[in-house]
Design a protein around this motif. Structure first.
Motif, PDB file in Angstrom:
ATOM      1  N   THR A 180      34.196 -33.258 -28.432  1.00  0.00           N
ATOM      2  CA  THR A 180      35.630 -33.505 -28.424  1.00  0.00           C
ATOM      3  C   THR A 180      35.937 -34.547 -27.363  1.00  0.00           C
ATOM      4  OG1 THR A 180      37.776 -32.363 -28.449  1.00  0.00           O
ATOM      5  CG2 THR A 180      36.231 -31.740 -26.704  1.00  0.00           C
ATOM      6  N   CYS A 181      37.161 -35.081 -27.375  1.00  0.00           N
ATOM      7  CA  CYS A 181      37.535 -36.142 -26.449  1.00  0.00           C
ATOM      8  C   CYS A 181      38.911 -35.851 -25.856  1.00  0.00           C
ATOM      9  CB  CYS A 181      37.546 -37.488 -27.175  1.00  0.00           C
ATOM     10  SG  CYS A 181      37.936 -38.895 -26.103  1.00  0.00           S
ATOM     11  N   TRP A 182      38.997 -35.944 -24.535  1.00  0.00           N
ATOM     12  CA  TRP A 182      40.279 -35.863 -23.834  1.00  0.00           C
ATOM     13  C   TRP A 182      40.710 -37.277 -23.459  1.00  0.00           C
ATOM     14  CZ3 TRP A 182      36.281 -32.477 -23.146  1.00  0.00           C
ATOM     15  CH2 TRP A 182      36.557 -31.102 -23.278  1.00  0.00           C
ATOM     16  N   HIS A 183      42.005 -37.534 -23.454  1.00  0.00           N
ATOM     17  CA  HIS A 183      42.467 -38.871 -23.112  1.00  0.00           C
ATOM     18  C   HIS A 183      43.876 -38.836 -22.547  1.00  0.00           C
ATOM     19  CE1 HIS A 183      44.373 -38.571 -27.118  1.00  0.00           C
ATOM     20  NE2 HIS A 183      43.185 -38.196 -27.541  1.00  0.00           N
ATOM     21  N   ALA A 184      44.180 -39.848 -21.742  1.00  0.00           N
ATOM     22  CA  ALA A 184      45.505 -39.965 -21.136  1.00  0.00           C
ATOM     23  C   ALA A 184      45.697 -41.396 -20.653  1.00  0.00           C
ATOM     24  CB  ALA A 184      45.655 -38.995 -19.969  1.00  0.00           C
ATOM     25  N   ILE A 185      46.945 -41.810 -20.547  1.00  0.00           N
ATOM     26  CA  ILE A 185      47.295 -43.092 -19.927  1.00  0.00           C
ATOM     27  C   ILE A 185      48.024 -42.781 -18.630  1.00  0.00           C
ATOM     28  CG2 ILE A 185      48.711 -45.167 -20.128  1.00  0.00           C
ATOM     29  CD1 ILE A 185      48.121 -45.199 -23.094  1.00  0.00           C
ATOM     30  N   VAL A 186      47.533 -43.346 -17.524  1.00  0.00           N
ATOM     31  CA  VAL A 186      48.086 -43.042 -16.202  1.00  0.00           C
ATOM     32  C   VAL A 186      48.406 -44.342 -15.473  1.00  0.00           C
ATOM     33  CG1 VAL A 186      46.775 -40.898 -16.082  1.00  0.00           C
ATOM     34  CG2 VAL A 186      45.802 -42.973 -15.090  1.00  0.00           C
ATOM     35  N   GLN A 187      49.169 -44.223 -14.410  1.00  0.00           N
ATOM     36  CA  GLN A 187      49.471 -45.365 -13.567  1.00  0.00           C
ATOM     37  C   GLN A 187      48.253 -45.719 -12.716  1.00  0.00           C
ATOM     38  OE1 GLN A 187      52.509 -47.253 -13.430  1.00  0.00           O
ATOM     39  NE2 GLN A 187      52.640 -46.129 -15.379  1.00  0.00           N
ATOM     40  N   ARG A 188      48.033 -46.998 -12.545  1.00  0.00           N
ATOM     41  CA  ARG A 188      46.930 -47.458 -11.703  1.00  0.00           C
ATOM     42  C   ARG A 188      47.227 -47.106 -10.237  1.00  0.00           C
ATOM     43  NH1 ARG A 188      43.783 -52.339 -12.951  1.00  0.00           N
ATOM     44  NH2 ARG A 188      45.453 -52.747 -14.449  1.00  0.00           N
ATOM     45  N   PRO A 189      46.298 -46.447  -9.551  1.00  0.00           N
ATOM     46  CA  PRO A 189      46.570 -46.077  -8.151  1.00  0.00           C
ATOM     47  C   PRO A 189      46.646 -47.306  -7.254  1.00  0.00           C
ATOM     48  CG  PRO A 189      44.296 -45.581  -8.734  1.00  0.00           C
ATOM     49  CD  PRO A 189      44.974 -45.977 -10.009  1.00  0.00           C
ATOM     50  N   ASP A 190      47.538 -47.261  -6.277  1.00  0.00           N
ATOM     51  CA  ASP A 190      47.711 -48.392  -5.366  1.00  0.00           C
ATOM     52  C   ASP A 190      46.561 -48.506  -4.376  1.00  0.00           C
ATOM     53  OD1 ASP A 190      50.150 -48.990  -6.535  1.00  0.00           O
ATOM     54  OD2 ASP A 190      51.267 -47.684  -5.166  1.00  0.00           O
ATOM     55  N   ASP A 191      45.923 -47.362  -4.070  1.00  0.00           N
ATOM     56  CA  ASP A 191      44.938 -47.349  -2.990  1.00  0.00           C
ATOM     57  C   ASP A 191      43.489 -47.381  -3.467  1.00  0.00           C
ATOM     58  OD1 ASP A 191      45.033 -44.912  -4.172  1.00  0.00           O
ATOM     59  OD2 ASP A 191      44.922 -43.740  -2.312  1.00  0.00           O
ATOM     60  N   HIS A 192      43.279 -47.635  -4.769  1.00  0.00           N
ATOM     61  CA  HIS A 192      41.899 -47.603  -5.267  1.00  0.00           C
ATOM     62  C   HIS A 192      41.758 -48.615  -6.407  1.00  0.00           C
ATOM     63  CE1 HIS A 192      37.987 -46.314  -6.534  1.00  0.00           C
ATOM     64  NE2 HIS A 192      37.980 -45.290  -5.709  1.00  0.00           N
ATOM     65  N   PRO A 193      40.852 -49.592  -6.271  1.00  0.00           N
ATOM     66  CA  PRO A 193      40.642 -50.514  -7.399  1.00  0.00           C
ATOM     67  C   PRO A 193      40.018 -49.782  -8.580  1.00  0.00           C
ATOM     68  CG  PRO A 193      38.973 -50.841  -5.719  1.00  0.00           C
ATOM     69  CD  PRO A 193      39.959 -49.871  -5.143  1.00  0.00           C
ATOM     70  N   VAL A 194      40.434 -50.114  -9.769  1.00  0.00           N
ATOM     71  CA  VAL A 194      39.919 -49.463 -10.968  1.00  0.00           C
ATOM     72  C   VAL A 194      39.242 -50.519 -11.831  1.00  0.00           C
ATOM     73  CG1 VAL A 194      40.481 -48.142 -13.035  1.00  0.00           C
ATOM     74  CG2 VAL A 194      41.708 -47.699 -10.909  1.00  0.00           C
ATOM     75  N   GLU A 215      48.685 -49.895 -15.739  1.00  0.00           N
ATOM     76  CA  GLU A 215      48.272 -48.655 -16.369  1.00  0.00           C
ATOM     77  C   GLU A 215      46.770 -48.646 -16.634  1.00  0.00           C
ATOM     78  OE1 GLU A 215      52.091 -47.164 -18.954  1.00  0.00           O
ATOM     79  OE2 GLU A 215      50.885 -48.797 -19.786  1.00  0.00           O
ATOM     80  N   VAL A 216      46.242 -47.446 -16.766  1.00  0.00           N
ATOM     81  CA  VAL A 216      44.824 -47.253 -17.049  1.00  0.00           C
ATOM     82  C   VAL A 216      44.694 -46.208 -18.151  1.00  0.00           C
ATOM     83  CG1 VAL A 216      42.565 -46.593 -16.125  1.00  0.00           C
ATOM     84  CG2 VAL A 216      44.229 -47.732 -14.643  1.00  0.00           C
ATOM     85  N   TYR A 217      43.877 -46.523 -19.155  1.00  0.00           N
ATOM     86  CA  TYR A 217      43.550 -45.545 -20.196  1.00  0.00           C
ATOM     87  C   TYR A 217      42.276 -44.829 -19.773  1.00  0.00           C
ATOM     88  CZ  TYR A 217      41.962 -43.630 -24.656  1.00  0.00           C
ATOM     89  OH  TYR A 217      41.517 -42.784 -25.645  1.00  0.00           O
ATOM     90  N   CYS A 218      42.324 -43.500 -19.737  1.00  0.00           N
ATOM     91  CA  CYS A 218      41.185 -42.690 -19.333  1.00  0.00           C
ATOM     92  C   CYS A 218      40.755 -41.805 -20.491  1.00  0.00           C
ATOM     93  CB  CYS A 218      41.548 -41.786 -18.152  1.00  0.00           C
ATOM     94  SG  CYS A 218      42.338 -42.630 -16.791  1.00  0.00           S
ATOM     95  N   TYR A 219      39.451 -41.608 -20.628  1.00  0.00           N
ATOM     96  CA  TYR A 219      38.953 -40.703 -21.657  1.00  0.00           C
ATOM     97  C   TYR A 219      37.702 -40.015 -21.155  1.00  0.00           C
ATOM     98  CZ  TYR A 219      35.594 -44.457 -22.616  1.00  0.00           C
ATOM     99  OH  TYR A 219      34.614 -45.406 -22.496  1.00  0.00           O
ATOM    100  N   ALA A 220      37.410 -38.864 -21.728  1.00  0.00           N
ATOM    101  CA  ALA A 220      36.203 -38.116 -21.389  1.00  0.00           C
ATOM    102  C   ALA A 220      35.810 -37.289 -22.597  1.00  0.00           C
ATOM    103  CB  ALA A 220      36.438 -37.217 -20.178  1.00  0.00           C
ATOM    104  N   THR A 221      34.512 -37.130 -22.806  1.00  0.00           N
ATOM    105  CA  THR A 221      34.026 -36.344 -23.930  1.00  0.00           C
ATOM    106  C   THR A 221      33.240 -35.143 -23.419  1.00  0.00           C
ATOM    107  OG1 THR A 221      31.912 -37.523 -24.142  1.00  0.00           O
ATOM    108  CG2 THR A 221      33.816 -38.437 -25.325  1.00  0.00           C
ATOM    109  N   GLY A 222      33.150 -34.130 -24.266  1.00  0.00           N
ATOM    110  CA  GLY A 222      32.374 -32.948 -23.916  1.00  0.00           C
ATOM    111  C   GLY A 222      31.962 -32.200 -25.165  1.00  0.00           C
ATOM    112  N   ASN A 223      30.807 -31.585 -25.126  1.00  0.00           N
ATOM    113  CA  ASN A 223      30.335 -30.792 -26.256  1.00  0.00           C
ATOM    114  C   ASN A 223      31.165 -29.509 -26.357  1.00  0.00           C
ATOM    115  OD1 ASN A 223      28.284 -32.704 -26.678  1.00  0.00           O
ATOM    116  ND2 ASN A 223      26.941 -31.666 -25.216  1.00  0.00           N
ATOM    117  N   ALA A 224      31.623 -29.201 -27.558  1.00  0.00           N
ATOM    118  CA  ALA A 224      32.469 -28.025 -27.765  1.00  0.00           C
ATOM    119  C   ALA A 224      32.529 -27.724 -29.251  1.00  0.00           C
ATOM    120  CB  ALA A 224      33.882 -28.282 -27.231  1.00  0.00           C
ATOM    121  N   PRO A 225      32.782 -26.461 -29.605  1.00  0.00           N
ATOM    122  CA  PRO A 225      32.951 -26.140 -31.028  1.00  0.00           C
ATOM    123  C   PRO A 225      34.192 -26.815 -31.599  1.00  0.00           C
ATOM    124  CG  PRO A 225      32.627 -24.155 -29.686  1.00  0.00           C
ATOM    125  CD  PRO A 225      32.883 -25.276 -28.739  1.00  0.00           C
TER     126      PRO A 225
END
Length: 390
Positions: A180-194, A215-225
């Motif tokens: 499965t895949c989790w995802h979100a769009i977040v604001q780019r942090p001021d104190d950390h280069p991305v 903005e930054v698009y983030c995603y992550a996958t994981g094994n799950a039923p």
């Protein structure tokens, strides 16, 4: 001669690209979208060089370049942040003519929709069945608001297509990839280069794609039923990302809990016998949904659209014959990509320490000691050109 008419089933990016490709060749259009509003999921989208060439053929490439961020075609880290492979936008542009472009999916959807004639898109219109027709009979499309006849029907209603099983009764349909895949769009942090990168760990990957603006698009996958869900998906993801390098966990932690979405990943791992039947063409995820590991889902749908319009142009009396040429052109390429994406997904989702070590070592060697191997691996994909391109 009367204007040829096409009915497109599905108003996503693949369906709109097909509609635009046909519109540019003089076809009348009806695009049937079952959702009440044509609003795609709020996702980031990586557009590879081959997809950009397809968009150029639709006169939309320049707008995509102007509204997107530039990235390399590959940037991979280990879970602890050490680099495995790192390519930049300039290197990708030198090799393929374009870097990877990243923008919101909704932005590309809007760019395509604005190029269609007013009234072409019919929302809240569900297609219940399609009669494929033949060289003598037009296709018939039944919807909840009436019946339509068409010289051509384009089925682009996604991996969960309701029309595909009507056309190919013996085909097993879609299959769950196991993750499965989790995802979100977040604001780019001021104190950390991305930086643009994907990180590989045990049992999944996590990626960050800086978007235009802040903005930054983030995603992550994981094994799950299949069908599994957590009461708090952000908390479930935080548990899975414990120990991963920054800023990945912090980016997801900064997202409001309700904006962290979860989607199971399905693919059509058994190739269809054909991508057409009678006057009906099947396109995009409805034909060849693939794991997202190579970032080619949207790109292959755009390729489909451009190639389909090329083959049916000027062949109104012989649409079924033209669609055989479409199948002959598209099926071998996309079936191979489905399998390659599945094989890569198996390696990326592995939780075996031995396999993970072999995977990361092989990628490191290819990326650092022999960068030409990486180009050789992706060139048959990214080096595609539209039919008739010089």
């Amino acid at each position: 001669m009367a204007e040829p008419h096409a009915v497109v089933v599905g108003g996503g990016i693949g369906g709109l690209a097909a509609a635009l490709a046909l519109h540019r060749r003089g076809w009348g259009l009806t695009v049937c979208e079952r959702a009440p509003v044509a609003e795609p999921d709020d996702l980031g989208l990586a557009v590879a060089p081959n997809a950009l060439r397809g968009l150029d053929a639709l006169d939309a490439g320049a707008d995509v370049r102007a509204r997107s961020a530039r990235h390399g075609v590959a940037a991979i880290r280990r879970k602890d942040g050490r680099w495995i492979v790192r390519t930049g936008a300039a290197e990708a542009e030198n090799r393929f003519g374009d870097p990877m472009r990243v923008l919101r999916r909704a932005e590309l959807h809007s760019l395509l929709l604005r190029r269609l004639p007013e009234g072409a898109l019919r929302t809240a219109t569900t297609v219940s069945s399609v009669e494929p027709g033949d060289t003598r009979q037009l296709a018939r499309v039944r919807t909840d608001s009436g019946e339509l006849s068409a010289d051509l029907v384009v089925v682009a209603d996604g991996v969960r297509s309701t029309i595909r099983p009507m056309l190919f009764l013996e085909h097993p349909g879609m299959a769950y990839t196991g993750f499965t895949c989790w995802h979100a769009i977040v604001q780019r942090p001021d104190d950390h280069p991305v930086e643009f990168a994907e990180s590989w760990g045990p049992g999944g990957v996590a990626g960050v794609l800086p978007l235009p603006g802040n903005e930054v698009y983030c995603y992550a996958t994981g094994n799950a039923p299949a069908g599994a869900a957590a009461k708090d998906e952000r908390a479930e993801l935080a548990r899975r990302l414990d120990g991963w390098h920054g800023p990945i966990p912090d980016l997801f932690a900064a997202a409001p809990p309700e904006t962290v979405a979860r989607s199971d990943v399905w693919h059509v791992d058994t190739p269809l016998p054909a991508y057409h039947k009678g006057r009906v063409a099947v396109l995009g995820d409805a034909a060849h949904a693939m794991a997202p590991t190579m970032g080619q889902g949207v790109g292959q749908a755009i390729e489909d659209a451009v190639v389909l319009a090329h083959h049916v142009d000027g062949s109104l009396a012989y649409v079924p014959t033209a669609l055989q040429s479409y199948t002959d052109t598209r099926l071998p390429r996309t079936a191979a990509l489905v399998q390659r994406s599945a094989q890569l997904a198996e390696a990326m989702q592995s939780d075996s320490a031995v396999l993970i070590g072999l995977r990361d070592t092989a990628a490191t060697v290819a990326g650092r000691l022999a960068p030409g191997l990486l180009a050789h691996y992706v060139r048959p994909i990214d080096d595609w050109h539209p039919p008739g391109a010089g």
